[in-house]
Scaffold this active site. Structure first.
Site, PDB file in Angstrom:
ATOM      1  CE  LYS A  39       7.505  -0.331  -2.009  1.00  0.00           C
ATOM      2  NZ  LYS A  39       7.893   0.520  -3.156  1.00  0.00           N
ATOM      3  CB  VAL A  40       2.064  -5.611   1.694  1.00  0.00           C
ATOM      4  CG1 VAL A  40       2.358  -6.996   1.163  1.00  0.00           C
ATOM      5  CG2 VAL A  40       2.672  -5.419   3.071  1.00  0.00           C
TER       6      VAL A  40
END
Ligand code: E4P
Length: 220
Positions: free
Chosen positions: A83-84
């Site tokens: 997740k970014v």
């Protein structure tokens, strides 16, 4: 529609996964902090409990370190989704990891324009936060409607719309009407989805009437 649970509480995940209705898990740094546990250990435990994608979020904000963190997280288990955040460096990291065959969830999306960028960066998931938009008197669900409509215009887009920051069962029903791919649900909202006062009242009446028959379905 797929259901993910939005928590880092391993006991909650174990309990909800036993329903057979959980397709994946999302976590974020705040949820990890709330668990009070070691991030890496928690992600490994969750990945053993759930076969589907488990989102684990990078903590850095600059591209080089995000990329290293992403690779480390991806190595924890085959079902880790990295997740970014939706920043220029986050999308650059998304592009690099996606080109490398990894699944990336782009989080903290608050506009349709941002969702277009995430799709161009090859994100596996875009996470628009509906509850946080509602909190500032904006309309979270209209953002979902916009993103679903835009993505549908381009068959080459494979990015799934992952509705996040859900506050109530109504968000889930609205998301399903709009054709969103995934809802990530706080455990309380997933449990609320099961309940209706008429179900409880109806079951109580059935059980009472059944007891009066004195019968049993299974042999004693
Ligand atoms: C999604 O991946 C996020 O973890 C989450 O849905 C954020 O929800 P909140 O606005 O309730 O913190």
């Amino acid at each position: 529609m797929k259901f993910f649970v939005d928590t880092a509480d391993v006991n909650e995940i174990r309990d909800l996964a036993s329903t057979g209705l959980v397709d994946g898990v999302t976590t974020n740094p705040s949820l990890i902090a709330k668990s009070g546990r070691n991030f890496i250990e928690v992600i490994q435990e969750i990945c053993e409990l759930v076969d589907g994608p488990v989102s684990a979020e990078v903590a850095a904000t600059d591209y080089e370190i995000m990329l290293e963190e992403g690779k480390k997280l991806a190595g924890l288990a085959p079902n880790v989704t990295i997740k970014v955040p939706l920043t220029p460096d986050g999308l650059k990291t998304c592009k690099a990891l996606s080109d490398d065959g990894r699944k990336v969830n782009v989080t903290l999306c608050f506009s349709a324009g941002q969702a277009i960028l995430a799709a161009k960066a090859g994100a596996a998931y875009i996470s628009p936060f509906v509850g946080r938009l509602d909190d500032i008197s904006s309309d979270g669900m209209s953002l979902i409607d916009d993103i679903c409509a835009i993505y549908a215009n381009y068959p080459e887009i494979n990015t799934e719309v992952l509705v996040a920051s859900i506050r109530s069962p109504n968000h889930v029903v609205e998301a399903a009407k709009m054709g969103a791919d995934v809802c990530t649900l706080p455990p309380t909202v997933l449990r609320q989805l099961f309940t209706h006062p008429l179900t409880s009242a109806g079951l109580a009446a059935f059980l009472s009437d059944w007891a009066e028959t004195g019968q049993q379905i299974l042999d004693p």
